[in-house]
Design a protein around this motif. Structure first.
Motif, PDB file in Angstrom:
ATOM      1  N   LEU A  45       5.167   8.794  -3.343  1.00  0.00           N
ATOM      2  CA  LEU A  45       3.993   8.405  -4.106  1.00  0.00           C
ATOM      3  C   LEU A  45       2.803   9.147  -3.517  1.00  0.00           C
ATOM      4  O   LEU A  45       2.542   9.054  -2.318  1.00  0.00           O
ATOM      5  CB  LEU A  45       3.740   6.896  -4.028  1.00  0.00           C
ATOM      6  N   SER A  46       2.109   9.910  -4.355  1.00  0.00           N
ATOM      7  CA  SER A  46       0.909  10.618  -3.925  1.00  0.00           C
ATOM      8  C   SER A  46      -0.227  10.219  -4.846  1.00  0.00           C
ATOM      9  O   SER A  46      -0.043  10.102  -6.057  1.00  0.00           O
ATOM     10  CB  SER A  46       1.101  12.135  -4.002  1.00  0.00           C
ATOM     11  N   TYR A  47      -1.385  10.019  -4.244  1.00  0.00           N
ATOM     12  CA  TYR A  47      -2.566   9.729  -5.050  1.00  0.00           C
ATOM     13  C   TYR A  47      -3.793  10.281  -4.363  1.00  0.00           C
ATOM     14  O   TYR A  47      -3.762  10.653  -3.197  1.00  0.00           O
ATOM     15  CB  TYR A  47      -2.719   8.230  -5.325  1.00  0.00           C
ATOM     16  N   SER A  57      -6.652  12.443  -0.129  1.00  0.00           N
ATOM     17  CA  SER A  57      -5.300  12.491  -0.684  1.00  0.00           C
ATOM     18  C   SER A  57      -4.383  11.693   0.225  1.00  0.00           C
ATOM     19  O   SER A  57      -4.429  11.846   1.448  1.00  0.00           O
ATOM     20  CB  SER A  57      -4.805  13.936  -0.770  1.00  0.00           C
ATOM     21  N   VAL A  58      -3.552  10.872  -0.375  1.00  0.00           N
ATOM     22  CA  VAL A  58      -2.614  10.040   0.384  1.00  0.00           C
ATOM     23  C   VAL A  58      -1.217  10.298  -0.165  1.00  0.00           C
ATOM     24  O   VAL A  58      -1.017  10.293  -1.381  1.00  0.00           O
ATOM     25  CB  VAL A  58      -2.962   8.541   0.258  1.00  0.00           C
ATOM     26  N   THR A  59      -0.276  10.537   0.732  1.00  0.00           N
ATOM     27  CA  THR A  59       1.123  10.708   0.347  1.00  0.00           C
ATOM     28  C   THR A  59       1.972   9.715   1.126  1.00  0.00           C
ATOM     29  O   THR A  59       1.903   9.664   2.349  1.00  0.00           O
ATOM     30  CB  THR A  59       1.602  12.147   0.637  1.00  0.00           C
ATOM     31  N   LEU A  60       2.750   8.941   0.401  1.00  0.00           N
ATOM     32  CA  LEU A  60       3.653   7.959   1.000  1.00  0.00           C
ATOM     33  C   LEU A  60       5.088   8.415   0.746  1.00  0.00           C
ATOM     34  O   LEU A  60       5.473   8.628  -0.401  1.00  0.00           O
ATOM     35  CB  LEU A  60       3.435   6.582   0.383  1.00  0.00           C
ATOM     36  N   ASP A  61       5.845   8.583   1.803  1.00  0.00           N
ATOM     37  CA  ASP A  61       7.258   8.915   1.685  1.00  0.00           C
ATOM     38  C   ASP A  61       8.027   7.596   1.685  1.00  0.00           C
ATOM     39  O   ASP A  61       8.195   6.961   2.730  1.00  0.00           O
ATOM     40  CB  ASP A  61       7.690   9.811   2.847  1.00  0.00           C
ATOM     41  N   LYS A  62       8.465   7.182   0.521  1.00  0.00           N
ATOM     42  CA  LYS A  62       9.119   5.885   0.385  1.00  0.00           C
ATOM     43  C   LYS A  62      10.521   5.869   0.994  1.00  0.00           C
ATOM     44  O   LYS A  62      11.031   4.816   1.340  1.00  0.00           O
ATOM     45  CB  LYS A  62       9.162   5.477  -1.089  1.00  0.00           C
TER      46      LYS A  62
END
Length: 72
Positions: A45-47, A57-62
Motif C-alpha cells: 500500500l502506497s499513498y 510518501s508512505v509505503t507499507l509492505d503488507k
C-alpha cells in the motif's frame, strides 16, 4: 492480537511507536494533507499526503510488515 515476549521487545515497540508519532506531529502534511492512494496491491500500500509544498510518501509492505516514509 500482537503478543510481545519480554521487556526488550516491548521497549523496541514503544520506541518505534514514539518515532512514528513524532514524525506525524512534526509534519503538517501527515496531519492536514490531502490523501491520495498511489498503489494498493495484495502486498503493498502506497499513498501520499500533500499540504501546500510539503509532500510525504508512505509505503507499507503488507507481506513483510515494514514501512518507508519519504518527506519532501
Amino acid at each position: 492480537m500482537m503478543i510481545i515476549d519480554g521487556k526488550k521487545e516491548a521497549e523496541l515497540l514503544r520506541q518505534e511507536i514514539k518515532k512514528l508519532i513524532d514524525i506525524r506531529l512534526s509534519n503538517m502534511a501527515l496531519i492536514y494533507g490531502d490523501f491520495e492512494i498511489t498503489e494498493n496491491t495484495i502486498n503493498k500500500l502506497s499513498y501520499k499526503r500533500k499540504y501546500f509544498d510539503n509532500e510525504v510518501s508512505v509505503t507499507l509492505d503488507k507481506h513483510k510488515w515494514t514501512y518507508t516514509i519519504n518527506t519532501k
